[in-house]
Scaffold this motif. Structure first.
Motif, PDB file in Angstrom:
ATOM      1  N   ILE A  33       0.823  -1.219   0.000  1.00 50.44           N
ATOM      2  CA  ILE A  33       0.000   0.000   0.000  1.00 50.44           C
ATOM      3  C   ILE A  33       0.853   1.263   0.000  1.00 50.44           C
ATOM      4  O   ILE A  33       0.337   2.364  -0.228  1.00 50.44           O
ATOM      5  CB  ILE A  33      -0.992   0.046   1.194  1.00 50.44           C
ATOM      6  CG1 ILE A  33      -0.240   0.213   2.530  1.00 50.44           C
ATOM      7  CG2 ILE A  33      -1.898  -1.186   1.192  1.00 50.44           C
ATOM      8  CD1 ILE A  33      -1.148   0.478   3.715  1.00 50.44           C
ATOM      9  N   LEU A  57      -7.881  -4.612   2.993  1.00 51.21           N
ATOM     10  CA  LEU A  57      -7.536  -3.687   1.905  1.00 51.21           C
ATOM     11  C   LEU A  57      -8.791  -3.134   1.239  1.00 51.21           C
ATOM     12  O   LEU A  57      -8.894  -1.928   0.972  1.00 51.21           O
ATOM     13  CB  LEU A  57      -6.669  -4.395   0.858  1.00 51.21           C
ATOM     14  CG  LEU A  57      -5.247  -4.796   1.261  1.00 51.21           C
ATOM     15  CD1 LEU A  57      -4.562  -5.509   0.105  1.00 51.21           C
ATOM     16  CD2 LEU A  57      -4.432  -3.584   1.680  1.00 51.21           C
ATOM     17  N   VAL A  62      -8.780  -0.096  -1.322  1.00 56.00           N
ATOM     18  CA  VAL A  62      -7.688  -0.593  -2.161  1.00 56.00           C
ATOM     19  C   VAL A  62      -8.270  -1.655  -3.085  1.00 56.00           C
ATOM     20  O   VAL A  62      -8.919  -2.604  -2.617  1.00 56.00           O
ATOM     21  CB  VAL A  62      -6.553  -1.201  -1.305  1.00 56.00           C
ATOM     22  CG1 VAL A  62      -5.451  -1.776  -2.187  1.00 56.00           C
ATOM     23  CG2 VAL A  62      -5.983  -0.153  -0.357  1.00 56.00           C
ATOM     24  N   GLU A  63      -8.058  -1.508  -4.393  1.00 59.47           N
ATOM     25  CA  GLU A  63      -8.590  -2.479  -5.345  1.00 59.47           C
ATOM     26  C   GLU A  63      -7.655  -3.687  -5.423  1.00 59.47           C
ATOM     27  O   GLU A  63      -6.435  -3.531  -5.487  1.00 59.47           O
ATOM     28  CB  GLU A  63      -8.742  -1.829  -6.727  1.00 59.47           C
ATOM     29  CG  GLU A  63      -9.817  -0.736  -6.757  1.00 59.47           C
ATOM     30  CD  GLU A  63      -9.947  -0.102  -8.124  1.00 59.47           C
ATOM     31  OE1 GLU A  63      -9.422  -0.675  -9.106  1.00 59.47           O
ATOM     32  OE2 GLU A  63     -10.556   0.978  -8.207  1.00 59.47           O
ATOM     33  N   THR A  64      -8.257  -4.884  -5.411  1.00 58.88           N
ATOM     34  CA  THR A  64      -7.453  -6.107  -5.465  1.00 58.88           C
ATOM     35  C   THR A  64      -8.060  -7.094  -6.448  1.00 58.88           C
ATOM     36  O   THR A  64      -9.282  -7.138  -6.627  1.00 58.88           O
ATOM     37  CB  THR A  64      -7.389  -6.806  -4.084  1.00 58.88           C
ATOM     38  OG1 THR A  64      -8.718  -7.073  -3.633  1.00 58.88           O
ATOM     39  CG2 THR A  64      -6.683  -5.932  -3.049  1.00 58.88           C
ATOM     40  N   ILE A  73      -2.523  -5.478  -6.269  1.00 57.71           N
ATOM     41  CA  ILE A  73      -2.955  -4.524  -5.243  1.00 57.71           C
ATOM     42  C   ILE A  73      -2.815  -3.124  -5.819  1.00 57.71           C
ATOM     43  O   ILE A  73      -1.700  -2.693  -6.158  1.00 57.71           O
ATOM     44  CB  ILE A  73      -2.078  -4.666  -3.974  1.00 57.71           C
ATOM     45  CG1 ILE A  73      -2.222  -6.070  -3.384  1.00 57.71           C
ATOM     46  CG2 ILE A  73      -2.442  -3.600  -2.932  1.00 57.71           C
ATOM     47  CD1 ILE A  73      -1.200  -6.396  -2.310  1.00 57.71           C
ATOM     48  N   ASP A  74      -3.933  -2.396  -5.945  1.00 54.04           N
ATOM     49  CA  ASP A  74      -3.907  -1.032  -6.486  1.00 54.04           C
ATOM     50  C   ASP A  74      -4.336  -0.056  -5.397  1.00 54.04           C
ATOM     51  O   ASP A  74      -5.535   0.116  -5.129  1.00 54.04           O
ATOM     52  CB  ASP A  74      -4.847  -0.934  -7.692  1.00 54.04           C
ATOM     53  CG  ASP A  74      -4.782   0.439  -8.356  1.00 54.04           C
ATOM     54  OD1 ASP A  74      -4.070   1.325  -7.821  1.00 54.04           O
ATOM     55  OD2 ASP A  74      -5.438   0.635  -9.394  1.00 54.04           O
ATOM     56  N   PRO A  75      -3.365   0.635  -4.768  1.00 49.03           N
ATOM     57  CA  PRO A  75      -3.694   1.529  -3.656  1.00 49.03           C
ATOM     58  C   PRO A  75      -3.967   2.980  -4.094  1.00 49.03           C
ATOM     59  O   PRO A  75      -3.983   3.883  -3.259  1.00 49.03           O
ATOM     60  CB  PRO A  75      -2.435   1.455  -2.791  1.00 49.03           C
ATOM     61  CG  PRO A  75      -1.323   1.189  -3.759  1.00 49.03           C
ATOM     62  CD  PRO A  75      -1.914   0.513  -4.967  1.00 49.03           C
ATOM     63  N   MET A  78      -6.752   4.658  -2.157  1.00 49.20           N
ATOM     64  CA  MET A  78      -6.834   4.209  -0.770  1.00 49.20           C
ATOM     65  C   MET A  78      -7.207   5.355   0.172  1.00 49.20           C
ATOM     66  O   MET A  78      -6.776   6.489   0.000  1.00 49.20           O
ATOM     67  CB  MET A  78      -5.489   3.620  -0.361  1.00 49.20           C
ATOM     68  CG  MET A  78      -5.473   3.083   1.055  1.00 49.20           C
ATOM     69  SD  MET A  78      -3.885   2.329   1.444  1.00 49.20           S
ATOM     70  CE  MET A  78      -4.209   1.856   3.136  1.00 49.20           C
TER      71      MET A  78
END
Length: 423
Positions: A33, A57, A62-64, A73-75, A78
């Motif tokens: 993150i 997440l 946070v996209e997972t 993991i795309d923070p 966030m």
């Protein structure tokens, strides 16, 4: 409630492939993150702890995406919100969000961590590290409130009073964007520490010395996404090595880093377990005429505390008295009463485990997996035993072993997971 039912007495043979390290993964996910773009982790084990972290997440926007081995993991979007207490209570490694949130947002609220109960596991060294970097930490109603002032975190030199994997990683996460240089002395040296440092450096951090007892970190302004392959799980590998020696005729264990297992391999050789060690695989032949040994768990590169329980059933086959002293978690003895119920000649005396062997035969009964590695111990005992062993507390096993039923079935074991409708 799930139960694991094992019909024992079937010799294991064939191949098993080891997954990415649980103890790396649970720190790599919070570390991700810190990036400002997507991070891709390869070799992620499909275990309950990973799904709990993904849930956390998602709550923080946070996209997972996770396909069972690759986790993206795309923070980018966030948000910092208090960590959900239920997930924290089930998951020890949730405390890595402390260092990560402190670095990313300058603040964080994290419930006190859970996981397997193995006696006191204080987080005072983590908090000491955060405070040394300039954060304030307050315990309010069982949650840790972490804050920095307008200066943010500032690099410093600190000495960890005890060798702690968790504190070493958490301070690394907090220090990667701190202003100036941070030096962590008496740092843990486990392979998982190197794995975290590799990810952070791939993201643009400047971490040197991971794997030694002094880690130096130069703070950077930003971290970016990357792709990272997780190291193989040395504890899963050690568990299957122990199972193969205890209940196998010819088992090949693939995807191992042999250097990470030297403490265990030395003890297996001392017992007389026949092995062929390859570059990234270990073959275990049928073990007979085993000798009793003494084991003392120590920080890496010593014998891993997480492997003393999985190895214990094998000691029942050795001639003589084996002695286990766990200097990391002295209260890690709950597997012993369960083994005794199966017919083992074992006892605990002032936190030392004594095992008399060889026993003629273990017998299948209903036993409880009180924690993750105790569960692995009982699975091995069930494979060795005559009759049917039923293991409750299976959730503890699923926290750390990816597809254990499928892997054992492929090796010829008679194992199945059942739902218990009575609970």
């Amino acid at each position: 409630m799930k139960k694991l039912v094992i019909n024992g007495g079937k010799k294991l043979s064939g191949e098993v492939t080891i997954n990415g390290a649980k103890n790396s993964t649970v720190a790599l996910i919070p570390a991700a993150i810190l990036a400002d773009s997507p991070v891709v982790l390869e070799g992620v084990p499909d275990i309950q702890d990973v799904h709990s972290l993904i849930d956390i997440l998602n709550i923080m926007k946070v996209e997972t995406t996770f396909d069972g081995s690759t986790l993206t993991i795309d923070p980018t979007h966030m948000v910092s919100i208090p960590m959900p207490n239920g997930k924290i209570k089930s998951l020890r490694a949730s405390y890595y969000f402390m260092g990560a949130l402190l670095t990313k947002f300058g603040k964080g609220v994290v419930g006190l961590p859970g996981g397997c109960f193995l006696g006191p596991r204080p987080i005072d060294q983590h908090l000491k590290g955060f405070r040394a970097l300039g954060a304030t930490v307050d315990n309010e109603m069982g949650a840790m409130y972490l804050r920095t002032d307008e200066k943010g975190l500032v690099g410093t030199r600190m000495y960890l009073d005890v060798v702690s994997i968790g504190a070493t990683i958490n301070v690394m996460l907090a220090a990667v964007k701190a202003k100036g240089k941070t030096i962590i002395e008496n740092a843990a040296r486990e392979p998982e520490i190197i794995d975290i440092a590799t990810l952070l450096n791939n993201m643009g951090a400047k971490v040197r010395g991971a794997g030694t007892d002094i880690i130096r970190i130069d703070g950077v302004d930003e971290l970016h996404g990357c792709r990272h392959t997780i190291i193989p799980d040395r504890i899963e590998a050690g568990t299957y090595l122990s199972m193969a020696a205890a209940a196998g005729s010819d088992v090949l264990i693939n995807n191992v880093i042999v250097e990470h297992l030297e403490g265990l391999l030395a003890k297996l050789e001392e017992m007389g377990v026949p092995m062929e060690i390859g570059e990234d695989s270990i073959r275990v032949k049928e073990a007979t005429h085993l000798k009793a040994i003494n084991i003392k768990t120590l920080p890496y590169p010593g014998f891993a505390t997480d492997l003393q329980q999985p190895l214990t059933p094998l000691l029942l086959k050795a001639t003589g008295t084996s002695l286990i002293t766990d200097t990391i978690y002295p209260k890690r003895v709950k597997h012993i009463p369960e083994l005794v119920r199966m017919g083992a000649n074992a006892r605990v005396e002032s936190d030392m485990i004594l095992i008399e062997g060889p026993i003629k035969q273990l017998h299948g009964v209903e036993v409880e997996a009180s924690d993750l590695r105790a569960g692995a111990c009982l699975v091995t005992a069930g494979l060795m035993a005559e009759g049917t062993t039923t293991i409750t507390g299976v959730e503890n096993i699923l926290r750390g072993y990816d597809h254990i039923v499928e892997k054992l079935t492929a090796l010829g074991a008679d194992v199945e997971m059942i739902e218990d409708d009575n609970k």
